[in-house]
Design a protein around this motif. Structure first.
Motif, mmCIF file in Angstrom:
data_model
loop_
_atom_site.group_PDB
_atom_site.id
_atom_site.type_symbol
_atom_site.label_atom_id
_atom_site.label_comp_id
_atom_site.label_asym_id
_atom_site.label_seq_id
_atom_site.Cartn_x
_atom_site.Cartn_y
_atom_site.Cartn_z
ATOM 1 N N ASP A 235 14.812 13.245 101.230
ATOM 2 C CA ASP A 235 15.973 13.188 102.107
ATOM 3 C C ASP A 235 17.002 12.212 101.529
ATOM 4 O O ASP A 235 17.257 11.147 102.061
ATOM 5 N N GLY A 236 17.577 12.611 100.387
ATOM 6 C CA GLY A 236 18.605 11.804 99.745
ATOM 7 C C GLY A 236 18.109 11.162 98.470
ATOM 8 O O GLY A 236 16.910 11.167 98.147
ATOM 9 N N LEU A 237 19.053 10.608 97.713
ATOM 10 C CA LEU A 237 18.773 9.973 96.432
ATOM 11 C C LEU A 237 18.680 8.460 96.609
ATOM 12 O O LEU A 237 19.618 7.830 97.100
ATOM 13 N N ASP A 238 17.560 7.899 96.198
ATOM 14 C CA ASP A 238 17.359 6.447 96.234
ATOM 15 C C ASP A 238 17.418 5.936 94.800
ATOM 16 O O ASP A 238 16.441 6.073 94.047
ATOM 17 N N SER A 255 18.544 18.157 89.869
ATOM 18 C CA SER A 255 19.957 18.523 89.938
ATOM 19 C C SER A 255 20.720 17.414 90.650
ATOM 20 O O SER A 255 20.220 16.829 91.619
ATOM 21 N N PHE A 256 21.937 17.143 90.150
ATOM 22 C CA PHE A 256 22.774 16.082 90.701
ATOM 23 C C PHE A 256 24.183 16.593 90.965
ATOM 24 O O PHE A 256 24.617 17.596 90.369
ATOM 25 N N PHE A 257 24.900 15.861 91.793
ATOM 26 C CA PHE A 257 26.351 15.861 91.733
ATOM 27 C C PHE A 257 26.759 14.619 90.943
ATOM 28 O O PHE A 257 25.985 13.667 90.787
ATOM 29 N N ALA A 258 27.997 14.640 90.451
ATOM 30 C CA ALA A 258 28.462 13.518 89.630
ATOM 31 C C ALA A 258 28.367 12.194 90.378
ATOM 32 O O ALA A 258 28.069 11.153 89.782
ATOM 33 N N SER A 259 28.608 12.208 91.679
ATOM 34 C CA SER A 259 28.547 10.974 92.460
ATOM 35 C C SER A 259 27.155 10.356 92.421
ATOM 36 O O SER A 259 27.012 9.128 92.386
ATOM 37 N N ILE A 261 24.998 10.631 89.906
ATOM 38 C CA ILE A 261 24.831 10.048 88.573
ATOM 39 C C ILE A 261 25.540 8.706 88.486
ATOM 40 O O ILE A 261 25.020 7.736 87.921
ATOM 41 N N ARG A 262 26.729 8.619 89.081
ATOM 42 C CA ARG A 262 27.437 7.336 89.082
ATOM 43 C C ARG A 262 26.667 6.276 89.871
ATOM 44 O O ARG A 262 26.643 5.102 89.495
ATOM 45 N N SER A 293 27.292 9.658 78.223
ATOM 46 C CA SER A 293 26.523 8.986 77.178
ATOM 47 C C SER A 293 25.610 7.918 77.755
ATOM 48 O O SER A 293 24.435 7.805 77.374
ATOM 49 N N ALA A 294 26.127 7.149 78.707
ATOM 50 C CA ALA A 294 25.331 6.073 79.302
ATOM 51 C C ALA A 294 24.110 6.619 80.032
ATOM 52 O O ALA A 294 23.012 6.049 79.951
ATOM 53 N N PHE A 295 24.277 7.738 80.738
ATOM 54 C CA PHE A 295 23.161 8.291 81.493
ATOM 55 C C PHE A 295 22.073 8.803 80.551
ATOM 56 O O PHE A 295 20.883 8.497 80.730
ATOM 57 N N GLU A 296 22.471 9.602 79.567
ATOM 58 C CA GLU A 296 21.468 10.178 78.675
ATOM 59 C C GLU A 296 20.772 9.092 77.861
ATOM 60 O O GLU A 296 19.578 9.176 77.587
ATOM 61 N N THR A 297 21.515 8.058 77.465
ATOM 62 C CA THR A 297 20.910 6.957 76.720
ATOM 63 C C THR A 297 19.934 6.178 77.587
ATOM 64 O O THR A 297 18.814 5.853 77.154
#
Length: 501
Positions: A235-238, A255-259, A261-262, A293-297
Motif C-alpha cells: 500500500d504505497g512506496l516506502d 514499476s514506478f512513476f518518476a515521482s 524514483i525521485r 544515471s544516479a538511480f541505475e548507479t
C-alpha cells in the motif's frame, strides 16, 4: 463448410485465465502481502467464486457496476475477479478519495454496491446521499461470507468484449472521465507487458502503485495473471524499506512513476541498496539524465521508460529490455499498435494510436459517446500528447497539448520549463502552470520543491532559467513549496497549484 471466426480477443476473459492457471498450477502463489501472507491461484479462484455468489445474493447482475474502494491487497484482486466472474463491472477508486470525488464517480457510473475498507467507508457513507443507485455498502470480508451460504448460481460466463471495469481518469483538469475497459483490453495489455519483459511463472512483481489505477492493474497484475507469475502488493512506496522488501520477497520486476524514483533518490543511501533480485523496472513520466544515471548507479537495476494511457490500456511505446535503452525517450512502438505522428515531417506532432475499441483500445468513455467519437476517430486514438520521431525510430515526448501555455504570440511548453528547473542541482521537482493576466492574457508560473538541506532563492532559480530559456519562457512568478500536490498515481495536480491552464 462451417467457419469459425477468430480474433485476438477470442476467449480472453479474466475468469477463464484464472481457471486456466489454477488448474495447471493450483498451489502457485498469485499474490503475497508484505507480512508474508499468501494466496495461491486455486485459493484465489475459490475466494473469488464465494464473493461472486455474495454479489448475486445482493442482486448484482450482468452489467451492474460495483464500486471497489480498497487499498492494495489480495482482497482488491479477489473482488475484482469476482465482479468479472458474474459479468459485472468494477469501478475502483483510490482509498484516499474525498467524499466529493466519490459522489461524482458513484453517481456517474451508477454503482449499485460499494465494497469499502474500514478506513475508506466514512467517505463512501458521506457520498451516499448523492448516489441514488447505490443500494448497499459492504466490507471486504462480508461478501465471501454471504457466498459461502449459497449454492453456486451457475451464472453464464462473460464474453471477452464485455466491459469489466470503468477507470476514472485522475481529473487533473475538469471532471474525471470514465474509461470503459473490457476483459480483452486487460488481458491483451498483460500479454504485451509480459512479452516485453520476458516474464516467466517464477517472476514476481513488486506493486507499490495503486491497483485502482491503470499502471499497476494493466501492466503488473495482468501480466502476472497471463503468465502465472506472482506479485507482492504494497500500500504505497516506502523509500526506507523498499530494497529490503524487494530482496526479502524475491521480487524480479517492478514499476514506478518518476515521482517515486525521485523519492528514492532523495532518501539516504545505504550499503544494501543493491541487495535485491530485481532485473528490470518500468517507469513513466520524464526524469533528467542525472536522475536516470544516479538511480541505475545506486540501485544497480535497469530502468525502462514506457508510454501508455488509460485509454490505450496497454503501453504503446517501451524501451527495450535488451539492446539500446534510450530512457531520454519513450521508447519504440510495441507489436500490434500502429502509431502516427500528426503534423509536418521533421517536427513535433500529436501522437495517434491505431487499434480496435474494446480490444486494443478502450471501449470508450462511459455515457459519453460524443467525447468518445472525438478521441477515437476512424480507428485512431488522439492522445493529446506532442511527440517527436527521432532518426533512429525512438519517440521523444515533447508535451501535453493541455500543457502548452500561450503567454504571448509564442507557445511555451510547461514540460520544457519544468525540465530546465529540474536540472538545477538544488531542485527536487518543479511544476509549471499558467496564470491569467489582468488583460486576459497568460503568464508562466513555476512551483518548486527544493532538495532537503539545500538553500537556494527564487531569484537564483529564475537566473538559472534566464540563461537556458528564451525570455518569454522564463516564469514571471516562482513559488518555493514544501511539496507538490499529487493524484494517487503520483501525477502533479496542477489545478491545485493556483494557476490556470
Amino acid at each position: 463448410m462451417a467457419e469459425i471466426t477468430l480474433s485476438p480477443a477470442s476467449g480472453l476473459t479474466l475468469p477463464g485465465y484464472l481457471r486456466h492457471v489454477a488448474a495447471g498450477t493450483p498451489a502457485a502463489t498469485f499474490v503475497r502481502e508484505p507480512d508474508g501472507a499468501e494466496l495461491g491461484y486455486a485459493a484465489a479462484l475459490e475466494e473469488a467464486t464465494a464473493i461472486a455468489s455474495g454479489l448475486i445474493a445482493l442482486g448484482v447482475g450482468r452489467g451492474d457496476r460495483v464500486h471497489l474502494h480498497l487499498p492494495n491487497s489480495a482482497a482488491f484482486l479477489t473482488h475484482l475477479l469476482a465482479v468479472a466472474e458474474i459479468g459485472a463491472v468494477a469501478v475502483p477508486t483510490s482509498p484516499e478519495s474525498s467524499s466529493d470525488e466519490l459522489a461524482y464517480v458513484l453517481s456517474h457510473s451508477g454503482c449499485v454496491v460499494s465494497v469499502s475498507s474500514l478506513l475508506g467507508r466514512p467517505a463512501v457513507e458521506e457520498a451516499r446521499d448523492l448516489c441514488p443507485d447505490l443500494r448497499d455498502i459492504r466490507g471486504p470480508g462480508e461478501l465471501a461470507t454471504l457466498g459461502q451460504h449459497r449454492t453456486a448460481a451457475g451464472w453464464p460466463p462473460p464474453d471477452s468484449l464485455d466491459p469489466v471495469a470503468i477507470l476514472y481518469t485522475s481529473g487533473t483538469t475538469g471532471w474525471p472521465k470514465g474509461v470503459v475497459i473490457t476483459h480483452a483490453n486487460l488481458l491483451i495489455a498483460g500479454e504485451v507487458v509480459a512479452g516485453h519483459l520476458r516474464l516467466r511463472p517464477d517472476d514476481r512483481w513488486l506493486v507499490t502503485l495503486p491497483l485502482s489505477h491503470g499502471n499497476a492493474l494493466f501492466y503488473s497484475a495482468m501480466s502476472a495473471l497471463v503468465t502465472g507469475a506472482s506479485m507482492v502488493v504494497c500500500d504505497g512506496l516506502d523509500p526506507a524499506g523498499w530494497v529490503e522488501l524487494a530482496g526479502g520477497h524475491g521480487v524480479t520486476v517492478t514499476s514506478f512513476f518518476a515521482s517515486g524514483i525521485r523519492r528514492l533518490l532523495a532518501s539516504p543511501a545505504h550499503p544494501a541498496d543493491r541487495d535485491h533480485t530485481i532485473r528490470a523496472a518500468l517507469f513513466g513520466q520524464p526524469l533528467t539524465p542525472a536522475q536516470l544515471s544516479a538511480f541505475e548507479t545506486r540501485f544497480g537495476l535497469p530502468l525502462l521508460q514506457i508510454y501508455g494511457m488509460t485509454e490505450t490500456v496497454s503501453p504503446v511505446l517501451m524501451n527495450p529490455l535488451y539492446g539500446q535503452r534510450r530512457n531520454d525517450t519513450l521508447g519504440l512502438p510495441v507489436l500490434g499498435y500502429p502509431l502516427r505522428v500528426a503534423g509536418s515531417p521533421d517536427a513535433p506532432g500529436e501522437l495517434l494510436v491505431g487499434g480496435t475499441p474494446g480490444v486494443t483500445l478502450m471501449a470508450g468513455y462511459y455515457n459519453a459517446p460524443q467525447l468518445t467519437s472525438r478521441v477515437i476517430d476512424d480507428g485512431w486514438l488522439h492522445t493529446g500528447d506532442q511527440v517527436r520521431l527521432e532518426p533512429d525510430g525512438y519517440v521523444s515526448f515533447v508535451d501535453r497539448q493541455a500543457d502548452i501555455l500561450k503567454p504571448d504570440t509564442e507557445n511555451v511548453s510547461a514540460g520544457e520549463v519544468e525540465r530546465v528547473l529540474a536540472e538545477h542541482p538544488s531542485v527536487l521537482e518543479a511544476a509549471v502552470t499558467g496564470a491569467a493576466d489582468d488583460d486576459g492574457g497568460q503568464h508562466v508560473v513555476a512551483y518548486v520543491a527544493v532538495r532537503p538541506g539545500e538553500d537556494v532563492t527564487a531569484e537564483e532559480l529564475l537566473d538559472h532559467c534566464r540563461v537556458r530559456l528564451s525570455p518569454y519562457k522564463v516564469p514571471k512568478d516562482l513559488h518555493m513549496v514544501a511539496d507538490l500536490p499529487r493524484t494517487p498515481t503520483g501525477k502533479v495536480r496542477r489545478h491545485a497549484l493556483g494557476g490556470e491552464r
